[in-house]
Write an enzyme that holds these catalytic residues in place. Structure first.
Site, PDB file in Angstrom:
ATOM      1  N   GLU A  10       0.796  -1.239   0.000  1.00 18.56           N
ATOM      2  CA  GLU A  10       0.000   0.000   0.000  1.00 18.56           C
ATOM      3  C   GLU A  10       0.829   1.291   0.000  1.00 18.56           C
ATOM      4  OE1 GLU A  10      -2.863  -0.680   3.145  1.00 18.56           O
ATOM      5  OE2 GLU A  10      -3.719  -2.377   2.067  1.00 18.56           O
TER       6      GLU A  10
ATOM      7  N   GLU B  60      -6.103  -9.917  -3.430  1.00 17.67           N
ATOM      8  CA  GLU B  60      -6.918  -9.990  -2.212  1.00 17.67           C
ATOM      9  C   GLU B  60      -8.395  -9.839  -2.553  1.00 17.67           C
ATOM     10  OE1 GLU B  60      -5.528  -7.177   0.736  1.00 17.67           O
ATOM     11  OE2 GLU B  60      -3.421  -7.587   0.294  1.00 17.67           O
TER      12      GLU B  60
END
Ligand SMILES: *[C@@H]1O[C@H](CO)[C@@H](O)[C@H](O)[C@H]1NC(C)=O
Ligand SMILES: *[C@@H]1O[C@H](CO)[C@@H](O)[C@H](O)[C@H]1NC(C)=O
Ligand SMILES: *[C@@H]1O[C@H](CO)[C@@H](O)[C@H](O)[C@H]1NC(C)=O
Ligand SMILES: *[C@@H]1O[C@H](CO)[C@@H](O)[C@H](O)[C@H]1NC(C)=O
Ligand SMILES: *[C@@H]1O[C@H](CO)[C@@H](O)[C@H](O)[C@H]1NC(C)=O
Ligand SMILES: *[C@@H]1O[C@H](CO)[C@@H](O)[C@H](O)[C@H]1NC(C)=O
Ligand SMILES: *[C@@H]1O[C@H](CO)[C@@H](O)[C@H](O)[C@H]1NC(C)=O
Length: 756
Positions: free
Chosen positions: A533, A634
């Site tokens: 991220e 994910e």
């Protein structure tokens, strides 16, 4: 390319564990067994304190019983009594009950507590219900069940669910959270078997009609009729906007219809939320997926990048219908999607965002329900092109007799496309979880067990045991594993000892983490998410400077050259987050590469809502220009209605499978209560495969090719099939051949020679 088998080699080419064939659909029945009478009983003894403080104790603090407090200002919400946890000196202090032996494994329980706090001032505090358990091997676990902000004004109900995969040797439930000095008050605590939620019904018929655009006077044929200014801005009509449909809408609508070239000019904007608006309440149908599309532009005068957002005000609540950011005077495509699941009384759409004083231009705003079936037809063709190959089975024999006319039966055992799931250490203890995992997936990733905060929660105190056990499990079933993640840029995810380091201490710790992890597991994880991220967080960047990210990649590569190194981020694919647009992701990757970082894969997390194929595809196309493999790392879709969830999942899986740049898809779990997102599961807590799970399995089945027929005059049998592992049976009067072969990717037909 050609592979060659002779019948002598038959035994050795059977490489797969055939017991794990993906062909059969496992059918797990709901578990209705359990001790008689366990059904409605509250696990908690003396749950309303009618028996004083019996069976309760203080966890690190004192507990007291009350009929009222503060001279009669605080009364129980129900019943006669409540308890308080007082003289608390740590956040984890609270009231607890030992419930060892009273909870069954693999059964979902619902927990409800009525709580408030007692404190001198007016601050609110987070109160949390936590389960502490000790396993027979003394390992401990803390499971957070529910939490909420609580005040000293009212009783608040906390509610959550939990599921244990194994029988703990000790189990304690307690309330905790507020800072020391604040008392936690508890009126009641109930822990019961969760009620089975009846399977949801399909909310709309399969052949629901998909009406067109619901925006009135979209093309401004009739001045600004139908539009009103939100706030005291001014609307007028201008000309000179694009005549072409924005690409994401064009791909959904499948039309090359042209726009009018007229746009709404918004001037006199004295606040960022001001812009053109329409009421659309009566035009929306529940549960349909609506796509939003327009061209937008800003007037001169902006000094910094401006955000433009299509917003839905649904009964006063803001829903994001798409967002872009730019600082030039070009037209930009804006696109997004939304869905309404409860009948609203008021829905307004408006376009907003630029700073006050900046003019806004909007052209061809459309909102239309997406017809997913039409897109699927197109995707199936694409899939056929890129995931299949022509195969020629060439039968030959040494003797003079020929094979012509004999029958051949080919069955695909496995599709080789990487399809995986997130797993957790505790779910390994649930044998049904493991069974579904190994039947359905060939890849896995650990939810938390490899994260730094897990492997080194305190400085120098390492815990690799959970990761080791998961890795062993995966290896034993030939499941490949992604390493998630070496670092994570979001500050809230970083354990306190790391957060408190100064720059030089942090640099040393980062080096130690890299060396420790990558040396230990060298060659074992096929991928690593190096620094999770990076478009959303900047913990390491802020403290260690602009080279740190590239250095993390370089060092990782030196330590484990076998692993492909990924960037990994969220909201890349849905048009809803200006921090993580495909353009920004591309720029980040290019910058890393310029600094010498060996970026080998692009991770799109895929925690997505209301997916729309062409919006996802647009992001994949852009990212695909980098020439680096893309993985969904994910993926989860969340919707309480499992049919809608199934549809959403199908949309993303089909887009991924049909896109040439995508090389794998990992789901972020599949078992209820063992996923970070609610209402995203494919298998219910009791083991029943729900509509979303069934859809997933039927897609897997669709992606297996079978063929049968007869050998032609050339001694050949031809078919086209998905990449993967096949079983071919050939029966004649004299022989019976049964062998396995693998079809890999390739442009030219694959010739498999079978010598009889
Ligand atoms: C609950 O408290 C009562 C009264 O003290 C006691 O008799 C009983 O044994 C307790 N039950 C458990 C399971 O501790
Ligand atoms: C608990 O706190 C109260 C008020 O702060 C104090 O008067 C009392 O002595 C404390 N009790 C114990 C057992 O520490
Ligand atoms: C309110 O009291 C609590 C407990 O004493 C304390 O932790 C918190 O900082 C106080 N808040 C304010 C705003 O004073
Ligand atoms: C589906 O469409 C057909 C043809 O328009 C119609 O006859 C049928 O009733 C529809 N089915 C449902 C379930 O709405
Ligand atoms: C817009 O603002 C200008 C100057 O601020 C003012 O002269 C004009 O009347 C306004 N126009 C409208 C339609 O409100
Ligand atoms: C950083 O922290 C370490 C360990 O606490 C200390 O020895 C060192 O002097 C600190 N360095 C700086 C520059 O403050
Ligand atoms: C061929 O082998 C497969 C896998 O071992 C097996 O499932 C299948 O029954 C065999 N077929 C015949 C005709 O023996």
């Amino acid at each position: 390319m050609e592979i060659h088998f002779s019948s002598l080699a038959l035994v050795s080419v059977v490489v797969l564990h055939l017991g794990l064939s993906a062909e059969s659909i496992p059918v797990y029945q709901a578990t209705t067994t359990g001790p008689v009478g366990a059904g409605d009983d509250n696990v908690i003894l003396n749950p309303r304190f009618e028996d004083g403080l019996n069976n309760w104790s203080g966890k690190g603090c004192k507990i007291e019983l009350h009929k009222s407090m503060e001279d009669g200002k605080v009364f129980p919400q129900s019943g006669m009594f409540f308890a308080s946890a007082t003289n608390r000196t740590e956040n984890w202090n609270g009231i607890e009950q030992d419930i060892t032996g009273r909870v069954q494994r693999k059964v979902a329980y619902q927990v409800t507590a009525v709580v408030r706090i007692y404190v001198d001032n007016d601050t609110s505090a987070g109160v949390q219900i936590t389960l502490w358990l000790q396993e027979p091997d003394f390992r401990e676990q803390y499971i957070s069940i529910a939490s909420s902000q609580v005040t000293n004004k009212d009783w608040v109900q906390l509610q959550g669910e939990f599921l244990l995969n194994e029988t703990p040797s000790r189990l304690v439930i307690y309330l905790e959270g507020p800072s020391p000095g604040t008392d936690i008050l508890v009126n009641s605590l109930v822990v019961k078997r969760a009620e089975k939620i009846p399977a949801s019904a399909r909310p709309f018929s399969k052949n629901a009609t998909f009406g067109g655009n619901i925006i009135e006077n979209s093309y401004l044929d009739d001045g600004t009729t139908g539009w009103f200014p939100l706030g005291n801005c001014a609307l007028s009509v201008g000309t000179g906007s694009p005549h072409v449909l924005p690409p994401m809408a064009r791909d959904s609508l499948g039309t090359y219809e042209s726009l009018s070239g007229r746009y709404i000019m918004v001037t006199n904007r004295s606040d960022s939320w001001m812009g053109p608006a329409q009421m659309i309440t009566d035009k929306l149908k529940l549960y349909l997926t609506y796509q939003v599309s327009a061209w937008v532009r800003i007037g001169p005068g902006a000094t910094s990048p401006q955000i433009v957002n299509v917003a839905l005000g649904v009964d006063g609540q803001w829903i994001n219908g798409g967002e872009v950011e730019f600082n030039d005077d070009n037209w930009h495509e804006i696109g997004g999607s939304f869905r309404i699941e409860k009948q609203p009384s008021n829905v307004m759409v408006y376009v907003q965002g630029p700073a006050s004083g900046v003019d806004l231009m909007v052209s061809g705003l459309q909102i239309f329900p997406v017809n997913r079936q039409v897109r699927f037809k197109y995707l199936k063709k694409q899939t056929d092109k890129i995931r299949k190959r022509d195969i020629i089975l060439k039968f030959s024999r040494s003797e003079s007799s020929n094979t012509v006319g004999n029958s051949v039966k080919v069955r695909q055992i496995k599709n080789s496309f990487p399809l995986g799931s997130c797993v957790t250490r505790t779910s390994m203890d649930n044998e049904k979880f493991v069974k579904f995992l190994v039947k359905s997936f060939n890849w896995a990733v650990f939810e938390n067990e490899l994260k730094w905060s897990w492997t080194e929660p305190q400085e120098g105190k390492f815990n690799y045991r959970d990761a080791d056990e998961l890795l062993d499990l995966c290896k034993s079933y030939n499941i490949e594993v992604r390493g998630h993640c070496i670092f994570w840029e979001m500050e809230y995810t970083i354990q306190s000892w790391v957060r408190s380091l100064n720059a030089s201490g942090l640099m040393t710790a980062v080096q130690n983490r890299l060396t420790g992890l990558l040396t230990r597991y060298k060659g074992q994880f096929r991928h690593y998410d190096v620094n999770n991220e990076m478009l959303h967080g900047s913990f390491y960047l802020d403290r260690l400077g602009k080279d740190i990210r590239a250095n993390m990649f370089k060092t990782s590569h030196e330590l484990d050259p076998y692993a492909t190194l990924f960037v990994n981020d969220y909201h890349i694919e849905d048009g809803s987050d200006i921090r993580s647009t495909p353009e920004k992701y591309i720029q980040q990757i290019l910058d890393l590469q310029k600094q010498g970082a060996p970026v080998g894969g692009i991770g799109i997390q895929g925690h997505i809502d209301v997916p729309v194929g062409p919006i996802i595809c647009s992001a994949l196309d852009k990212l695909g220009t980098l020439g680096i493999p893309i993985w969904f790392t994910e993926l989860d879709v969340s919707c309480p209605n499992e049919f809608v969830r199934a549809d959403d999942l199908e949309v993303v899986l089909r887009e991924a499978f049909a896109h040439p740049a995508v090389e794998g898809v990992i789901l972020w779990g599949f078992w209820e209560l063992y996923m970070s997102r609610k209402n995203a599961h494919l298998v219910n807590a009791d083991g029943k495969i729900n509509a979303a799970g069934k859809r997933f399995l039927s897609l897997k089945k669709e992606w297996l090719s079978h063929a049968s027929g007869h050998i032609d005059e050339l001694g050949e049998f031809r078919f086209r099939g998905f990449h993967g592992t096949y079983n071919v049976e050939f029966v004649s009067t004299t022989e019976k051949v049964n062998m396995t072969f693998v079809v890999d990717q390739g442009e030219s037909p694959l010739v498999v020679s079978i010598d009889l």
